[in-house]
Design an enzyme around this catalytic site. Sequence first.
Site, PDB file in Angstrom:
ATOM      1  N   LYS A   1      44.158  39.319  20.710  1.00 28.36           N
ATOM      2  CA  LYS A   1      44.710  38.093  20.126  1.00 28.36           C
ATOM      3  C   LYS A   1      44.279  38.007  18.674  1.00 28.36           C
ATOM      4  CE  LYS A   1      47.459  34.710  20.882  1.00 28.36           C
ATOM      5  NZ  LYS A   1      48.845  35.007  21.257  1.00 28.36           N
TER       6      LYS A   1
ATOM      7  N   SER B   1      53.772  35.069  23.181  1.00 32.46           N
ATOM      8  CA  SER B   1      52.821  33.968  23.314  1.00 32.46           C
ATOM      9  C   SER B   1      53.527  32.758  23.916  1.00 32.46           C
ATOM     10  CB  SER B   1      52.188  33.644  21.957  1.00 32.46           C
ATOM     11  OG  SER B   1      51.324  34.670  21.558  1.00 32.46           O
TER      12      SER B   1
END
Length: 626
Positions: A193, A394
């Site tokens: 991430k 996401s």
Amino acid sequence: MRFAGKVWRLLVGIKDGLVLVFMLLFFSALFAVLTARPSPASVRDGALLLALDGAIVEERTEVDPFAALLSGQAPMGEYQARDLVHALDKAAEDDRIDAVVLDLDRFVGGGQVHLQEVGEALDRVRAAQKPVLTYATAYTDDSMLLAAHASEVWVNPLGGAVVAGPGGERLYYAGLLDKLKVNARVYKVGEYKSAVEPYNSTGMSEPARENARALYATLWEEYRANMKKARPGADIERVTTQPVEWVTAARGDLATAALQAGLVDKLGSRADFEKRVVELVGDDEWGEGPNAYPHTTLATWLSDNPLPTKGKPIGVITVAGEIVDGDAGPGVAGGDRIAALLDEALDDDLAGLVVRVDSPGGSVLASEVIREAILRQKARKIPVAVSMANVAASGGYWVSTPADRIFAEPETITGSIGIFAVVPTFEETAAMIGVTTDGVRTTPLSGQPDFIGGFTPEADAMMQAFIENGYEDFLSRVGAARGMTRDQVDAVGQGRVWDGGTARQLRLVDEYGGMEEALAWTAAQAKLGDDWHVQYLGTQPSTYDTLLRQMLVGGSEDADMGGDVFARMARGQTAIVSQIAADGDRLLGARGAQAYCLACPPSKATQPRSTISETWLARILASVTG
């Protein structure tokens, strides 16, 4: 005195009458603007002219006249991919259209999936034995991929073509934040991430580099394959692997180099190009200039060819742009706005629903609001499909989880199952200028969050626990939707981004395909046969918005979007200003938990901020200096 009083009353009466007249004129003009219809011209036999002065997008944003006025810049032109595909398919079957002219001189670009969809529509025009001609002063990656589908590609002799490929560098602010003594507190889950890295690193981490390298390699492979298929004679390998030798062989003449490499077919001025079009479709005796040809613009053509409305409706809801809380959009995916559109359609008796996603994600809360609204539609026992465009990562993947079937293209960027939050505190900055804090707490959370005094260890730990819980929620939603265990989702999650092909192998995607395939699957599941039509959920651009766009964008022949190859490449770097603004807003915007993909490319329609006073750096300095 009595006479003077009469004169005064007469003057006041004249004044009031003039005010009334001017008010009537003003409101009449306002009514005319609000009720105006775009492009009153009729369809003409000849060419369909697509002058793409801007970007190809999934959903067009509304024009804000006040923002355009304050910035001193006209908003960028935007062309919905579905409108272009529909226009081209209608042109292929309509005898009034003899050729398609694609003016790419001021084309900014578009996502790879959109470019491929429009390119395939151009192929269908050519299959109908109708020529497709393109013209530009300079071709770069996106315009070259689109032009490759034309039967004749023209370039200005003073221009050329350059293909750079995907990738490049981005900004990291850890060094600047250290100098400013700003503490960027990062809370995240996911080894890959990377959305937080600009704030706590001076460069890309190895996991992020590994992920980006694999992703861009796949996108580049798809780009070259599509180019080779559309334009077999183009020597794309030499152009991209030996650029210096390629240009030097043409003595630095980029236009000639492009011709020799098979990227273009003809060198000529715009007048030469228009003369060629006249040879194909005839001349226009009513047009301006010596080489005027009869043509129909995109707006007129779409107005003459509306979407069909027969049969049962299949709803299409668009989730485009960053997902944010509130009513933002279109062009930005405001969670409340999209949920409201879905709920309003509960009474429309939709036979099915297709969710078109072109988003790198954003707010977790807004993503969940959209997901729940999709589930309310699904509770009606109708089939629900997701069609992924360029990006569905996401939060864009979060909203995709309710689907019965997920469609994506090989070039689609998806995954990035992870969550983060970034919160700045200024305790060291304050101390540097002599400001300290002190006080009394009754609990470890008293006075928290304290952006000047800093967070307590307990507040820090609670924030991280909240983010970890959000990640578990993400895993559970994906697992329930895809029939995978928590550990199976975690193995393909951790914030890692995948191309559409790999995502299909990992069971994050069901099938290759675009909107047409998703709609056909939904119709089949609903047992509609051929008796159905598409119903786009959401307000269509108002006539006021359309008129403003035509005034500010459509006729902007002097718009600063053209130029030669180097001007186009340099202008592409001005997006870095928008990147700085967006990165800063993500740091200072108090957005809460985020499911956002940093590796996903930004929208081509993003406008740069005009002055540094509007950027986040100014906001940091303002918060420090008062």
